[in-house]
Structure formats: structure tokens, C-alpha cells
Design a protein around this motif. Structure first.
Motif, PDB file in Angstrom:
ATOM      1  N   PRO A   1       0.823  -1.213   0.000  1.00  8.03           N
ATOM      2  CA  PRO A   1       0.000   0.000   0.000  1.00  8.03           C
ATOM      3  C   PRO A   1       0.856   1.262   0.000  1.00  8.03           C
ATOM      4  O   PRO A   1       1.720   1.443   0.861  1.00  8.03           O
ATOM      5  N   VAL A   2       0.638   2.117  -0.970  1.00 10.78           N
ATOM      6  CA  VAL A   2       1.381   3.376  -1.099  1.00 10.78           C
ATOM      7  C   VAL A   2       0.433   4.541  -0.828  1.00 10.78           C
ATOM      8  O   VAL A   2      -0.609   4.648  -1.477  1.00 10.78           O
ATOM      9  N   PRO A   3       0.751   5.413   0.128  1.00  9.51           N
ATOM     10  CA  PRO A   3      -0.154   6.512   0.456  1.00  9.51           C
ATOM     11  C   PRO A   3      -0.134   7.614  -0.595  1.00  9.51           C
ATOM     12  O   PRO A   3       0.872   7.858  -1.262  1.00  9.51           O
ATOM     13  N   ILE A   4      -1.251   8.273  -0.729  1.00 14.18           N
ATOM     14  CA  ILE A   4      -1.367   9.436  -1.602  1.00 14.18           C
ATOM     15  C   ILE A   4      -2.423  10.345  -0.997  1.00 14.18           C
ATOM     16  O   ILE A   4      -3.362   9.869  -0.342  1.00 14.18           O
ATOM     17  N   MET A   5      -2.262  11.651  -1.170  1.00 16.56           N
ATOM     18  CA  MET A   5      -3.193  12.615  -0.588  1.00 16.56           C
ATOM     19  C   MET A   5      -3.830  13.439  -1.703  1.00 16.56           C
ATOM     20  O   MET A   5      -3.150  13.843  -2.648  1.00 16.56           O
ATOM     21  N   GLY A   6      -5.136  13.666  -1.597  1.00 18.91           N
ATOM     22  CA  GLY A   6      -5.858  14.472  -2.572  1.00 18.91           C
ATOM     23  C   GLY A   6      -6.357  15.761  -1.965  1.00 18.91           C
ATOM     24  O   GLY A   6      -6.604  15.839  -0.750  1.00 18.91           O
ATOM     25  N   PHE A   7      -6.512  16.780  -2.811  1.00 17.55           N
ATOM     26  CA  PHE A   7      -7.024  18.076  -2.370  1.00 17.55           C
ATOM     27  C   PHE A   7      -7.920  18.664  -3.450  1.00 17.55           C
ATOM     28  O   PHE A   7      -7.697  18.447  -4.646  1.00 17.55           O
ATOM     29  N   ALA A   8      -8.897  19.421  -3.014  1.00 18.53           N
ATOM     30  CA  ALA A   8      -9.698  20.254  -3.918  1.00 18.53           C
ATOM     31  C   ALA A   8      -9.620  21.683  -3.422  1.00 18.53           C
ATOM     32  O   ALA A   8      -9.662  21.944  -2.215  1.00 18.53           O
ATOM     33  N   SER A   9      -9.506  22.596  -4.352  1.00 17.78           N
ATOM     34  CA  SER A   9      -9.470  24.012  -3.983  1.00 17.78           C
ATOM     35  C   SER A   9     -10.878  24.506  -3.664  1.00 17.78           C
ATOM     36  O   SER A   9     -11.876  23.854  -3.988  1.00 17.78           O
ATOM     37  N   GLU A  10     -10.929  25.652  -3.048  1.00 16.62           N
ATOM     38  CA  GLU A  10     -12.199  26.372  -2.997  1.00 16.62           C
ATOM     39  C   GLU A  10     -12.546  26.809  -4.432  1.00 16.62           C
ATOM     40  O   GLU A  10     -11.659  26.921  -5.283  1.00 16.62           O
TER      41      GLU A  10
END
Length: 445
Positions: free
Chosen positions: A263-272
Motif C-alpha cells: 500500500p502506497v499513500p497518496i493525498m488528494g485536495f480540492a481548492s475552494e
């Protein structure tokens, strides 16, 4: 599911924009009785649901057991791009590892993945912000232009239409002055991944599959010629079982698949939401944007004018939401200087089930017990197409007849090799830095 299984943001702090913006999923209650079926599928993500659709469509009685809710795992946490290409491998490398016949079967499966996705969306009228305007890969330095020329030629040989872009065209299409050229793959697209997963669940039910949520697998035992799957409040007796859990396996599935992937971690984001006029200059034709770094920058728009991107861990970035958000804001303004202010407030995290081939592999664990894992970040198109092949296998096709590679049991070396992913990423970033210094590539530091 224990919190340590979720990724690297605690569950109560996750703010996944896809979960909020997707239409509601189908009504699916926990299993509270003993039932029988032809095929039991563990995992309600793209792999399990696309397989269930194919099986049910052919009149095969199948049951899907999802430990949490549809779209909880990687199928609801990804970046939403639908790119029918290879990322960390190539047809030539696959031929060396799998032999020409199997490699070409797998390549044809991969390049048809986006067709499969958008045909499912059309057939079942899935509302998921689907756009098929292309996948835009920009060269972040002049030394990357040959790579794009080679990719265009390679994929045209497999029927994918592409266009090479000069620097001005790539800058106009991306909205970024950092582009030295580009490659537009016209069959690519993007979507809301949670909405797509929920739509697949509705389609599976529509075709006749039975779906149960909040139903984790507690025990898996062979009883005579059948498999018995015990859940907290019920049991399933099935002629065959498929583990389609990805990096979110728990209980006996986790034990059986230990070592198959890492398992490899990854992070997601959405802007305003950004001002609507920025849509006229940043990705005005609504493609998915990726650059040519080995640790690539990725952007896509949502329908409500948010930019979505993902980050692999590097120090605090990609591990802690606040410093990651600030880094992303600076990076995004560097990438698109026309943006005066951007705020990323919606963090979520997940895991990729990575293995060295970087494409899925089927494991025949015992007679009538199968698993398909190792999508390595190519889940939207690949898992959707894989369902067709897995259904054929469960119907009785031989391992040689299906496009996916099949092995007996689990090769635990795969997981050990994939555990080197952080080392590989560090080396790739170092190589990028050196190449950029030597050849004038654009890189945000």
C-alpha cells in the motif's frame, strides 16, 4: 475498519470533495441472512462492480459484499482521471516480462479502458461529471519532448489518436507558461470517481446483482465444493469467490493477499471554487493535465470550478494536511501565474495497491477462489475493463484466454519490491532535478 487501514488522514478529518458532490448511492443494507449464489465478490469498488455487471448481465447469480460503503476505498478517493495508457511500464517491457501474446492482450485491454468507462456511463446514464475532452501531458523541459513524440507514436500503433503540440499550443491549452510542448491524447477524460462508483453499483443492481454495504468479511472457508463467507450478521455460500479489495482488504482477504502488493499513500485536495473567468485561461477545454515529471503535477476541474490535484508524500508534504495545502497553493500559483489567490481546504487520503508490474494481476488462491489486485493508480479505466475479463474467467474461460495475467497463489516478493516505492520516488525526483538543471526544465521547488 481500523483507522490505520484508512490512509494517513484520520477518518473524522477527511473532507473528500467527491463524497460530498456525488449523487446518492443506491439503497443497500447490510447482509442479515444466509444466502446462496454462483459468485460472491468481496469489494464494492470498480473491479468488483464492473465484474458484477458483466456476470449479472449474463444471468449469473452474484453477490457483492462491501465492508463500508460504495466509493469508500480507492474507487472513491482517486483523482478522477481516465487515461487509457501505461504510466510506469510500456508494451515493450510487458513483452519482456509476460511474453508477446499476453502482453499484447493486456495492452489492448488497457487502451480500451476509457472506451469501456464511457460506454458504461452512457448505457446506464451515470451522472458523474464525465468529460471526454482528452488527456494533456505537457513537457516541463525541452529534454522531455522526445518522450512525448515516442508516446504519441506508440499509442497510435494501438489505435489511440494523439496530437503533438508546440510550446505555444501547449501553453494555450494548459494555461501554464511552464509548458515546452505537449501531447494531447484525445481518448482520455475525467469524472467524479465516487459518483461513477455509485453509478456502477446502481447498474449492477439493475442487472440483477445483489449488493450489501457495511458487510465486512469475517471468515472465508471451503465447505465441500463451495465457499462460505461469514459476515457479522449473515453468511454467503458461493460456488466461486472473487476478492476485489485493492489496498483496502481486511480480515481473511488481507491475510490471503499479504505480500501480493504494497500500500502506497497518496493525498488528494480540492481548492475552494475559483472565479469562473479563470476557466477561460486554465484548461479551457477541460482536459486532465499532467506534466512529465516522474512525480507528476496533475490538475483537473470539477463542475463547480474547483481544481483537484494529488500529492505523493515527500517530507511533511503529502503527510500532513496543513503544510501540504500551503505547498499546493504555492505550487499552483507557480504553475498558473494568472491565479492571484487559491485556497486548498478539502484534504483526503488513500492508498494505492502497488506491485512491480504496475498493472493488475489475478491470483488463483485455491480452487474457485480468485483475487485481482495491483492496479497501481490506474484504476478508473483499467478496473472497468478488467471486469469483463474477470467475468469470463469466472464463467470458465482459461487463464490463457483472458487478457489479465494469472498466477497460482501469491508471490510475496511482489509486495517487498513494491515497498521500495518511497526509495524509487526519491531517486526519480533526484533524476528529474539533475535533468532539469542540465537541460533547463521547469520545476517548482
Amino acid at each position: 475498519m481500523p483507522k490505520e487501514q484508512l490512509g494517513h488522514i484520520p477518518e473524522d478529518q477527511e473532507d473528500c470533495i467527491w463524497w460530498k458532490s456525488a449523487p446518492p448511492g443506491p439503497e443497500a443494507v447490510p447482509l442479515e441472512e444466509d444466502i446462496e449464489c454462483d459468485v460472491a465478490i468481496v469489494g464494492g469498488g470498480y473491479t468488483g462492480l464492473s465484474t458484477a455487471i458483466e456476470l449479472a448481465r449474463k444471468g449469473i447469480d452474484c453477490v457483492v459484499l462491501e465492508a463500508r460503503f460504495i466509493g469508500f476505498g480507492a474507487s472513491g478517493r482517486n483523482a478522477g482521471h481516465c487515461t487509457p495508457t501505461f504510466h510506469l511500464t510500456s508494451p515493450d517491457k510487458l513483452r519482456q516480462r509476460l511474453g508477446r501474446e499476453k502482453a499484447d492482450q493486456l495492452t489492448r485491454l488497457q487502451v480500451s479502458g476509457a472506451d469501456r468507462v464511457f460506454s458504461l456511463i452512457e448505457k446506464y446514464q451515470i451522472s458523474c461529471e464525465a468529460k471526454r475532452n482528452g488527456y494533456l501531458r505537457i513537457a516541463h523541459g525541452p529534454h522531455r519532448l522526445d518522450e512525448l513524440r515516442q508516446k504519441k507514436s506508440l499509442y497510435e500503433g494501438f489505435g489511440l489518436e494523439g496530437e503533438l503540440l508546440d510550446a505555444k499550443s501547449a501553453q494555450d491549452l494548459s494555461g501554464s507558461p511552464r509548458a515546452y510542448g505537449g501531447w494531447l491524447l484525445k481518448q482520455g477524460g475525467h469524472l467524479n470517481p465516487t459518483a461513477y462508483a455509485r453509478g456502477l453499483a446502481r447498474a449492477a443492481i439493475q442487472e440483477g446483482a445483489r449488493l450489501y454495504q457495511e458487510t465486512p468479511l469475517l471468515e472465508l472457508n471451503r465447505t465441500g465444493k463451495s465457499w462460505e463467507l461469514r459476515t457479522p450478521q449473515g453468511r454467503v455460500r458461493a460456488n466461486q469467490a472473487l476478492l476485489a479489495t485493492g489496498a483496502y482488504a481486511v480480515g481473511p482477504a488481507s491475510a490471503l493477499l499479504k505480500g501480493a502488493t504494497h500500500p502506497v499513500p497518496i493525498m488528494g485536495f480540492a481548492s475552494e471554487p475559483l472565479p469562473s473567468e479563470l476557466r477561460q485561461s486554465i484548461l479551457p477545454d477541460d482536459q486532465t493535465l499532467v506534466d512529465t515529471h516522474k512525480d507528476p503535477i496533475l490538475y483537473k476541474w470539477t463542475d463547480d470550478h474547483r481544481l483537484v490535484t494529488t500529492v505523493y508524500p515527500a517530507g511533511r508534504v503529502g503527510r500532513e494536511p496543513e503544510p501540504t495545502a500551503r505547498w499546493l497553493e504555492a505550487r499552483t500559483k507557480w504553475m498558473f501565474p494568472q491565479i492571484e489567490t487559491v485556497t486548498f481546504r478539502h484534504p483526503w487520503s488513500g492508498r494505492l495497491d502497488v506491485q512491480p508490474l504496475t498493472l493488475p494481476q489475478v491470483h488463483n488462491l485455491e480452487e474457485g477462489l480468485w483475487a485481482c489486485v495491483g492496479f497501481s493508480g490506474r484504476g478508473v479505466p483499467t478496473a472497468s475493463a478488467a471486469g469483463v475479463e474477470l467475468a469470463r474467467l469466472l464463467e470458465g474461460a482459461s487463464s490463457d484466454e483472458i487478457a489479465l495475467p494469472v498466477r497460482q497463489g501469491v508471490n510475496k516478493i511482489s509486495g517487498r519490491l513494491a515497498s521500495l516505492h518511497p526509495v524509487v520516488m526519491t531517486w526519480n525526483r533526484t533524476k528529474d532535478w539533475l535533468a532539469d538543471r542540465l537541460h533547463g526544465g521547469e520545476a517548482f521547488r
